[in-house]
Every structure is written in C-alpha cells, then in structure tokens.
Design an enzyme around this catalytic site. Structure first.
Site, PDB file in Angstrom:
ATOM      1  CG  ASP A 140      10.340  -1.715   3.644  1.00  0.00           C
ATOM      2  OD1 ASP A 140       9.627  -2.566   4.269  1.00  0.00           O
ATOM      3  OD2 ASP A 140      10.579  -1.091   4.817  1.00  0.00           O
ATOM      4  CE  LYS A 196       8.103  -6.224  11.097  1.00  0.00           C
ATOM      5  NZ  LYS A 196       8.312  -6.108  12.419  1.00  0.00           N
ATOM      6  CD1 TRP A 228       9.189   1.316  10.703  1.00  0.00           C
ATOM      7  CD2 TRP A 228      11.494   0.770  10.327  1.00  0.00           C
ATOM      8  NE1 TRP A 228       9.596   0.291  11.137  1.00  0.00           N
ATOM      9  CE2 TRP A 228      10.765   0.207  11.355  1.00  0.00           C
ATOM     10  CE3 TRP A 228      12.991   0.587  10.479  1.00  0.00           C
ATOM     11  CZ2 TRP A 228      11.562  -0.830  12.398  1.00  0.00           C
ATOM     12  CZ3 TRP A 228      13.500   0.531  11.201  1.00  0.00           C
ATOM     13  CH2 TRP A 228      13.173  -0.143  12.203  1.00  0.00           C
TER      14      TRP A 228
END
Length: 370
Positions: A178, A202, A104
């Site tokens: 992030d 999540k 990511w």
C-alpha cells in the site's frame, strides 16, 4: 483576481501543484477546443481516451514499469483495495502475512480476516508504531499467499526505507504494498513488488481514482481464486478492459495525468526524492536541535519524508502552537488523535518555501515559549 495560497500541510486530501490547478481552471469549460469540459466527455470518446491512456503511459514512464506489469485505474480508494487484494490473491489453503506498522495495516488485515486466514510476521504496536520492523527479525513463509506492507504510515510518521525495499527481493512470497501516501515521492525497485496500490489524494491528484500496479504473473494466479468473486472486484476484469470496464472517474484521471506530467516536467522521481528529502530535513533538524522542546514520534531510522510527526511539552503549548500557526496561514498541522501533537504532511506539491516558513515558525515559537 489574485488568490491567496496558504501553507497547506493537510494529510489528505492534500496540496496539489499550483500549475496543475491553473491548468484545470483554464480547461474546465473547454477542453482542447472541444467546446465542453473533460467531465462532460464520454469515457468511450476519443478526447477522454487520450487522457486515460496518457495517464497510464506516464505511470509506466515515471516508475520504469516493464511489460510484465499491468497498470489499472480503479475507484474506491485504498480501502476497497484492502478487500480486493485478498479477494484476488488469498487462496483458501494459504495465509496472508501482514506487516503491522500502523492503523492502515490494521484495517487492511481486518478486511482480509473476513475473507481468509492471515497472520502478522512483524508488528511495532508495542511502541505505538513508532518504528519500522528490523528486517532480519521479520517472519515470512514461502507458502504465504502474499506479504502485505504499508510503505508510509501517515499517522505515525514512519516509512520503510530504500534498503528495506531492496531486501524484499529476499522474500519468497509475493509482495503487496500500500503506497497511498508516498508513491511518486521517490524512486522504487518496482521489480521487487508484485502488486502496488495507492489512493490518489496525497501525491497523485484529488481523491476519486486509485492506482493499481500488478504483475501479469499475479493476474494469472488470481484467475483460479476469483471464480466466485463478483466481476467488478476482479483485477482481471479491469485489466482486460484497460480500466474501462465501467465509467471511470474521468475528472480524477484527468487530474492524475496532469499531476504526473508536472512530476515528469520537474525532473521525475529522482528530483522529487531529492526535494522531499530536503524539505523533511528542514523540519527534522528543528526537532533534533530543540533540546526536547519538540519530540519526534518516529524513531530517526524509520522517519518518513512525507509526514513529520512531533509533540510539544504540554497540551496547552500544543493548542497555542496550532492556533498561532493557523493565524499565520499554516493549516493541517493537527496530529492524529492516536499520536497527538502535530503532523506536517509534506507531499510532493508542498513547496520548499512552505516547509522553510514552518521551520522558521517552529524556531520562533520555541524561543518565545521556553
């Protein structure tokens, strides 16, 4: 009707609290005696506005966010934020600094590379992202437009630790994080971050809404950078309209609000952090005491409490493990192809009982297959 709930270890979209699902089911057709679903309400109407504002208020309460930050509810997931961050914060005369700790991070930097200059002040790719950089060895520059960190790396099972977050106050440049896969799983020194973004799927609820927390100083700074940026991609556009510049994902925001209420009722982030640490330790203890039968991917001092990654002695054993786990109603345990093996994602809504059941299965599987 009785519903069988399985042990859900999916990496995302992930498990949701049963109480939140039950509340949504009870209100799905008739929200607050209005005679229609929250999905049918106008986003300009009073009923939805109350949900929207309460979601933002809960974010602020749970994270102890002060008045010098804005809370935004956006769309597009973290992937859109990979572009919005440099669009809003990366001036032509500056470079953005990306800490490379996983896939990511790579994707975030790739988007920024399209829009401006970047570099990496640290990378752990040399060991397939099995650890977090040693803090004192990280390269930063006061002239960095921002320093970008991915707080939890779902694929590799690594995470920046609390002491890392505390030391980020030493960096002279703005800090962007992030937190898609670990926000609301632990307490945070919010004052050390200038912008946080997180996709919801999540710990925050179902996919569809993206949380952004940005300091007002960063918003002000972005004004001179975004003159040629489309309005919908400017943080100021959404801040000025209370995240109602265009139609929000109303049901996702409703679920976000209910999930945050569940966290608050359960004791807030201190309670979440303690429970998550207990859950993770159950599984890490099995790995550490297996005499090498289970091998953790992450270095012990970089381990994530959200994603426990491990391999078995052979691919055949891995396949057998996953099949037997599936037969016992454990799902989502397949590791990512870049790491292999197995991964248990144990976000807030995954119960201690599910983690204990997986622990017991791991122990019995080792006994039966050595």
């Amino acid at each position: 009707m009785t519903t069988r709930r399985i042990h859900n270890f999916n990496a995302g979209p992930a498990a949701l609290p049963l109480e939140v699902l039950q509340q949504a089911a009870s209100e799905l057709e008739d929200f607050n005696d209005t005679g229609m679903s929250i999905m049918e309400h106008s986003h300009r109407g009073e009923s939805y506005e109350e949900v929207h504002n309460e979601a933002i208020a809960l974010v602020k309460r749970l994270l102890d966010i002060q008045a010098d930050y804005e809370v935004l509810l956006l769309q597009g997931g973290a992937s859109l934020q990979f572009a919005m961050v440099p669009y809003n914060l990366l001036a032509p005369s500056q470079k953005a600094n990306y800490m490379m700790t996983g896939s990511w991070s790579e994707k975030a930097k790739k988007e920024a590379d399209i829009l401006g200059q970047t570099y990496s002040g640290a990378s752990t790719k040399d060991e397939n992202y099995a650890y977090i950089p040693v803090f004192d060895q990280i390269e930063t520059d006061p002239e960095d437009a921002y320093i970008h960190v991915t707080s939890n790396n779902t694929i590799y099972g690594t995470a920046w630790q609390r002491e890392d977050f505390e030391r980020m106050s030493e960096w002279s440049a703005p800090v962007v994080v992030d937190m898609s896969s670990d926000i609301f799983s632990r307490t945070l020194p919010i004052e050390n971050f200038d912008l946080i973004y997180a996709g919801a799927q999540k710990n925050l609820g179902p996919s569809g809404v993206t949380l952004v927390i940005i300091s007002k100083a960063m918003l002000e700074k972005s004004t001179s950078i975004t003159q040629n940026v489309p309005s919908i991609l400017r943080y100021n556009t959404h801040a000025d309209k209370n995240s109602l510049y265009h139609t929000p994902p109303t049901f996702a925001v409703y679920m976000l609000k209910n999930t945050l209420q569940w966290i608050e009722n359960a004791g807030g982030l201190t309670a979440m952090e303690a429970e998550n640490r207990k859950k993770a330790q159950l599984l890490y203890n099995v790995i550490d005491e297996s005499n090498g039968f289970y091998q953790g991917h992450a270095h012990p001092d970089s381990r994530s409490d959200m994603n426990v990654t491990f391999t078995l002695p052979s691919e055949a054993l891995t396949d057998r493990f996953l099949q037997e786990a599936k037969d016992l109603h454990f799902i989502g345990l397949n590791g990512h192809r870049s790491v292999g093996g197995c991964r248990a994602s144990i976000y807030n809504a995954v119960s201690y009982e599910s983690c204990k059941a997986l622990r017991d299965f791991m122990i019995s599987f080792q006994i039966n297959n050595q």
